[in-house]
Design a protein around this motif. Sequence first.
Motif: not given
Length: 150
Positions: A1-23
């Motif tokens: 993860m490279v992004s330093t802005d808060f919204p991008a970090v939060i968005q990445r969190f949600y993306h990872l959770q949806s990956e977990r659901v798919e897994t």
Amino acid sequence: MVSTDFPAVIQRFYHLQSERVETYRLFEEGHEAYLKTGPHYDFEHYKQLVHEITQAFSGISKELLEIKDRLLHQFDRADLSEHIERLQSKEKEKLQLTAELQLLRQRAQDHPEDDGCQDQIQEIKHRIIKNREALSDIMQDFKYDSEESG
């Protein structure tokens, strides 16, 4: 993860959770397919699936722990970091329950005369429902707190 802005970090969190659901969905589908190979189970194929699922969950968890640390240290958001810690704990429990359920389902299929299996399966399913409710609550708390200015 490279992004330093808060919204991008939060968005990445949600993306990872949806990956977990798919897994989890892939894990369930793979187990269903495995059960259909009984009584002479294709264990090698299932073992490979379990390995791939484990790798996927491990990668997701590793990145979520990095996000947790960044939220705590870079953004001074102990509240969000704590939500991720609770989430990780509940996800670990969910994976353990899922594995337990899969073993019981195979045992029930192999030993249909064992009435105790069905009772155990219902108990695990109930615990999984409770776990999902707890995960949902944590996600709601995370969403609420992450949308607050701070």
